[in-house]
Design a protein around this motif. Structure first.
Motif, PDB file in Angstrom:
ATOM      1  N   PHE A   1      12.535   6.506 -16.821  1.00 36.02           N
ATOM      2  CA  PHE A   1      12.650   6.364 -15.376  1.00 36.02           C
ATOM      3  C   PHE A   1      13.804   5.418 -15.055  1.00 36.02           C
ATOM      4  O   PHE A   1      13.792   4.261 -15.497  1.00 36.02           O
ATOM      5  CB  PHE A   1      11.363   5.782 -14.787  1.00 36.02           C
ATOM      6  N   ARG A   2      14.779   5.890 -14.288  1.00 34.51           N
ATOM      7  CA  ARG A   2      15.837   5.023 -13.767  1.00 34.51           C
ATOM      8  C   ARG A   2      15.459   4.608 -12.351  1.00 34.51           C
ATOM      9  O   ARG A   2      15.069   5.431 -11.524  1.00 34.51           O
ATOM     10  CB  ARG A   2      17.183   5.748 -13.765  1.00 34.51           C
ATOM     11  N   ILE A   3      15.569   3.292 -12.086  1.00 34.42           N
ATOM     12  CA  ILE A   3      15.040   2.687 -10.858  1.00 34.42           C
ATOM     13  C   ILE A   3      16.138   1.857 -10.185  1.00 34.42           C
ATOM     14  O   ILE A   3      16.973   1.260 -10.869  1.00 34.42           O
ATOM     15  CB  ILE A   3      13.861   1.737 -11.201  1.00 34.42           C
TER      16      ILE A   3
ATOM     17  N   ILE B   1      10.104  -3.229  -3.376  1.00 39.34           N
ATOM     18  CA  ILE B   1       9.902  -1.778  -3.307  1.00 39.34           C
ATOM     19  C   ILE B   1      11.231  -1.105  -3.640  1.00 39.34           C
ATOM     20  O   ILE B   1      12.255  -1.377  -3.008  1.00 39.34           O
ATOM     21  CB  ILE B   1       9.409  -1.356  -1.914  1.00 39.34           C
ATOM     22  N   VAL B   2      11.215  -0.256  -4.660  1.00 46.58           N
ATOM     23  CA  VAL B   2      12.448   0.380  -5.134  1.00 46.58           C
ATOM     24  C   VAL B   2      12.211   1.875  -5.333  1.00 46.58           C
ATOM     25  O   VAL B   2      11.087   2.323  -5.580  1.00 46.58           O
ATOM     26  CB  VAL B   2      12.918  -0.243  -6.469  1.00 46.58           C
ATOM     27  N   LYS B   3      13.286   2.640  -5.245  1.00 46.67           N
ATOM     28  CA  LYS B   3      13.193   4.087  -5.435  1.00 46.67           C
ATOM     29  C   LYS B   3      13.540   4.473  -6.872  1.00 46.67           C
ATOM     30  O   LYS B   3      14.375   3.834  -7.520  1.00 46.67           O
ATOM     31  CB  LYS B   3      14.135   4.811  -4.474  1.00 46.67           C
ATOM     32  N   ILE B   4      12.899   5.521  -7.331  1.00 47.41           N
ATOM     33  CA  ILE B   4      13.278   6.140  -8.606  1.00 47.41           C
ATOM     34  C   ILE B   4      14.537   6.962  -8.353  1.00 47.41           C
ATOM     35  O   ILE B   4      14.583   7.777  -7.436  1.00 47.41           O
ATOM     36  CB  ILE B   4      12.148   7.045  -9.131  1.00 47.41           C
TER      37      ILE B   4
ATOM     38  N   VAL C   1       4.407  -3.115 -12.738  1.00 43.83           N
ATOM     39  CA  VAL C   1       4.852  -2.025 -11.872  1.00 43.83           C
ATOM     40  C   VAL C   1       3.639  -1.373 -11.232  1.00 43.83           C
ATOM     41  O   VAL C   1       2.612  -1.162 -11.883  1.00 43.83           O
ATOM     42  CB  VAL C   1       5.636  -0.967 -12.681  1.00 43.83           C
ATOM     43  N   ALA C   2       3.762  -1.053  -9.948  1.00 39.68           N
ATOM     44  CA  ALA C   2       2.757  -0.258  -9.244  1.00 39.68           C
ATOM     45  C   ALA C   2       3.472   0.886  -8.530  1.00 39.68           C
ATOM     46  O   ALA C   2       4.690   0.843  -8.314  1.00 39.68           O
ATOM     47  CB  ALA C   2       1.986  -1.115  -8.246  1.00 39.68           C
ATOM     48  N   ILE C   3       2.718   1.913  -8.174  1.00 42.53           N
ATOM     49  CA  ILE C   3       3.264   3.060  -7.449  1.00 42.53           C
ATOM     50  C   ILE C   3       3.050   2.832  -5.953  1.00 42.53           C
ATOM     51  O   ILE C   3       1.948   2.491  -5.518  1.00 42.53           O
ATOM     52  CB  ILE C   3       2.578   4.367  -7.897  1.00 42.53           C
ATOM     53  N   ASN C   4       4.092   3.011  -5.176  1.00 43.63           N
ATOM     54  CA  ASN C   4       4.016   2.735  -3.742  1.00 43.63           C
ATOM     55  C   ASN C   4       3.482   3.954  -2.986  1.00 43.63           C
ATOM     56  O   ASN C   4       4.193   4.626  -2.256  1.00 43.63           O
ATOM     57  CB  ASN C   4       5.386   2.333  -3.202  1.00 43.63           C
ATOM     58  N   LYS C   5       2.200   4.239  -3.227  1.00 44.53           N
ATOM     59  CA  LYS C   5       1.533   5.272  -2.437  1.00 44.53           C
ATOM     60  C   LYS C   5       0.060   4.888  -2.294  1.00 44.53           C
ATOM     61  O   LYS C   5      -0.479   4.101  -3.089  1.00 44.53           O
ATOM     62  CB  LYS C   5       1.708   6.655  -3.041  1.00 44.53           C
ATOM     63  N   SER C   6      -0.573   5.443  -1.290  1.00 49.14           N
ATOM     64  CA  SER C   6      -1.923   5.039  -0.912  1.00 49.14           C
ATOM     65  C   SER C   6      -2.893   5.095  -2.092  1.00 49.14           C
ATOM     66  O   SER C   6      -2.986   6.094  -2.799  1.00 49.14           O
ATOM     67  CB  SER C   6      -2.430   5.948   0.210  1.00 49.14           C
TER      68      SER C   6
ATOM     69  N   HIS D   1       4.020   9.903 -14.418  1.00 53.27           N
ATOM     70  CA  HIS D   1       4.626  11.115 -14.973  1.00 53.27           C
ATOM     71  C   HIS D   1       4.591  12.292 -13.994  1.00 53.27           C
ATOM     72  O   HIS D   1       5.220  13.322 -14.253  1.00 53.27           O
ATOM     73  CB  HIS D   1       3.933  11.486 -16.286  1.00 53.27           C
ATOM     74  N   GLN D   2       3.880  12.133 -12.877  1.00 52.09           N
ATOM     75  CA  GLN D   2       3.868  13.178 -11.850  1.00 52.09           C
ATOM     76  C   GLN D   2       4.855  12.894 -10.712  1.00 52.09           C
ATOM     77  O   GLN D   2       4.996  13.699  -9.795  1.00 52.09           O
ATOM     78  CB  GLN D   2       2.448  13.316 -11.284  1.00 52.09           C
ATOM     79  N   LEU D   3       5.539  11.753 -10.776  1.00 48.08           N
ATOM     80  CA  LEU D   3       6.479  11.385  -9.721  1.00 48.08           C
ATOM     81  C   LEU D   3       7.820  12.095  -9.887  1.00 48.08           C
ATOM     82  O   LEU D   3       8.132  12.646 -10.947  1.00 48.08           O
ATOM     83  CB  LEU D   3       6.688   9.870  -9.720  1.00 48.08           C
ATOM     84  N   ASN D   4       8.617  12.019  -8.835  1.00 48.09           N
ATOM     85  CA  ASN D   4       9.944  12.620  -8.823  1.00 48.09           C
ATOM     86  C   ASN D   4      10.969  11.596  -8.359  1.00 48.09           C
ATOM     87  O   ASN D   4      10.612  10.555  -7.791  1.00 48.09           O
ATOM     88  CB  ASN D   4       9.975  13.825  -7.871  1.00 48.09           C
ATOM     89  N   ALA D   5      12.236  11.885  -8.602  1.00 46.97           N
ATOM     90  CA  ALA D   5      13.305  11.038  -8.067  1.00 46.97           C
ATOM     91  C   ALA D   5      13.125  10.945  -6.550  1.00 46.97           C
ATOM     92  O   ALA D   5      12.844  11.945  -5.877  1.00 46.97           O
ATOM     93  CB  ALA D   5      14.663  11.616  -8.418  1.00 46.97           C
ATOM     94  N   GLY D   6      13.280   9.733  -6.015  1.00 45.74           N
ATOM     95  CA  GLY D   6      13.076   9.495  -4.593  1.00 45.74           C
ATOM     96  C   GLY D   6      11.747   8.839  -4.286  1.00 45.74           C
ATOM     97  O   GLY D   6      11.596   8.193  -3.238  1.00 45.74           O
ATOM     98  N   ASP D   7      10.763   9.004  -5.170  1.00 48.86           N
ATOM     99  CA  ASP D   7       9.491   8.298  -5.001  1.00 48.86           C
ATOM    100  C   ASP D   7       9.686   6.805  -5.236  1.00 48.86           C
ATOM    101  O   ASP D   7      10.661   6.387  -5.881  1.00 48.86           O
ATOM    102  CB  ASP D   7       8.440   8.856  -5.954  1.00 48.86           C
ATOM    103  N   GLU D   8       8.739   6.002  -4.745  1.00 50.68           N
ATOM    104  CA  GLU D   8       8.913   4.549  -4.765  1.00 50.68           C
ATOM    105  C   GLU D   8       7.930   3.848  -5.697  1.00 50.68           C
ATOM    106  O   GLU D   8       6.778   4.247  -5.842  1.00 50.68           O
ATOM    107  CB  GLU D   8       8.745   3.987  -3.346  1.00 50.68           C
TER     108      GLU D   8
END
Length: 222
Positions: A21-23, A5-8, A39-44, A82-89
């Motif tokens: 995207f820098r990760i 699990i990593v942050k953008i 890659v997957a997005i770490n949200k429900s 493309h809807q994510l922001n820096a800090g999202d995982e």
């Protein structure tokens, strides 16, 4: 199965439908230019929706980079990314991929299929080993070309941009097919690197075989 699990850390717009995207880079995480991960997005609801993306950063860099095209119609992972922001995982998995540099030759890319070649060309440029390599990069319009300024700066006259749906000065119009390859390639004994939509890969590989390329020297994701 490897999982991180990593942050953008940063996002910036590359073209009208492509973002960089820098990760965060997990400790000990290694790859060869041209390789990818899932890659997957770490949200429900999205944790198990894994999609393959190629690293466009270089292995020595302290962060990872992905350059990702958005497919709005699919309402899938790229649209969510493309809807994510820096800090999202994000969730990263194992490194894999058959595309890697074998020697000087011709890179043939269609649209977002350029991504495996970005890291390869950046590494060759860093190592001062770009001599003898040519890139043919096909897109629908000039506005679709990913990293056009960087590719031109690195390759100079050894990059050719082909537009299939637009006629514009300084660009070739048409598609990469047997006739195109016959008229633009002087040495079919060199390596060929091919990446793009599945049909494009199939058609170009068939054309290369017809023109005398050695199948063992054609590199693509099988």
């Amino acid at each position: 199965m490897e999982s991180h699990i990593v942050k953008i850390t940063a996002i910036h717009q590359v073209t009208h439908d492509v973002k960089c995207f820098r990760i965060e880079k997990p400790s000990g995480y290694q790859f060869v230019p041209g390789q990818a991960t899932e890659v997957a997005i770490n949200k429900s609801g999205w944790e198990n929706e894994r999609r393959p993306f190629t690293f466009t950063s270089l292995n020595h860099e302290p962060t990872l980079e992905f350059t990702i095209k958005r497919y709005v119609d699919h309402k899938g992972v790229t649209d969510q990314l493309h809807q994510l922001n820096a800090g999202d995982e994000l969730i990263l998995h194992d490194v894999w991929g058959a595309i890697e540099y074998k020697g000087p030759g011709y890179f043939i890319a269609g649209g977002a299929g350029i991504t495996p070649f970005i890291a390869i060309l950046r590494q060759l440029h860093r190592d001062n080993q770009l001599t003898g390599n040519t890139l043919f990069f096909s897109n629908k319009t000039a506005a679709d070309i990913i990293y056009v300024e960087e590719l031109t700066a690195m390759l100079g006259n050894n990059v050719r941009y082909i537009l299939s749906r637009e006629q514009k000065q300084g660009y070739e119009n048409g598609i990469i097919n047997t006739n195109f390859l016959r008229s633009h390639i002087t040495d079919f004994s060199k390596h060929f690197y091919v990446c793009g939509p599945d049909k494009m890969i199939t058609d170009i590989n068939a054309a290369l075989e017809k023109l005398g390329a050695n199948a063992n020297l054609v590199v693509f994701e099988k």
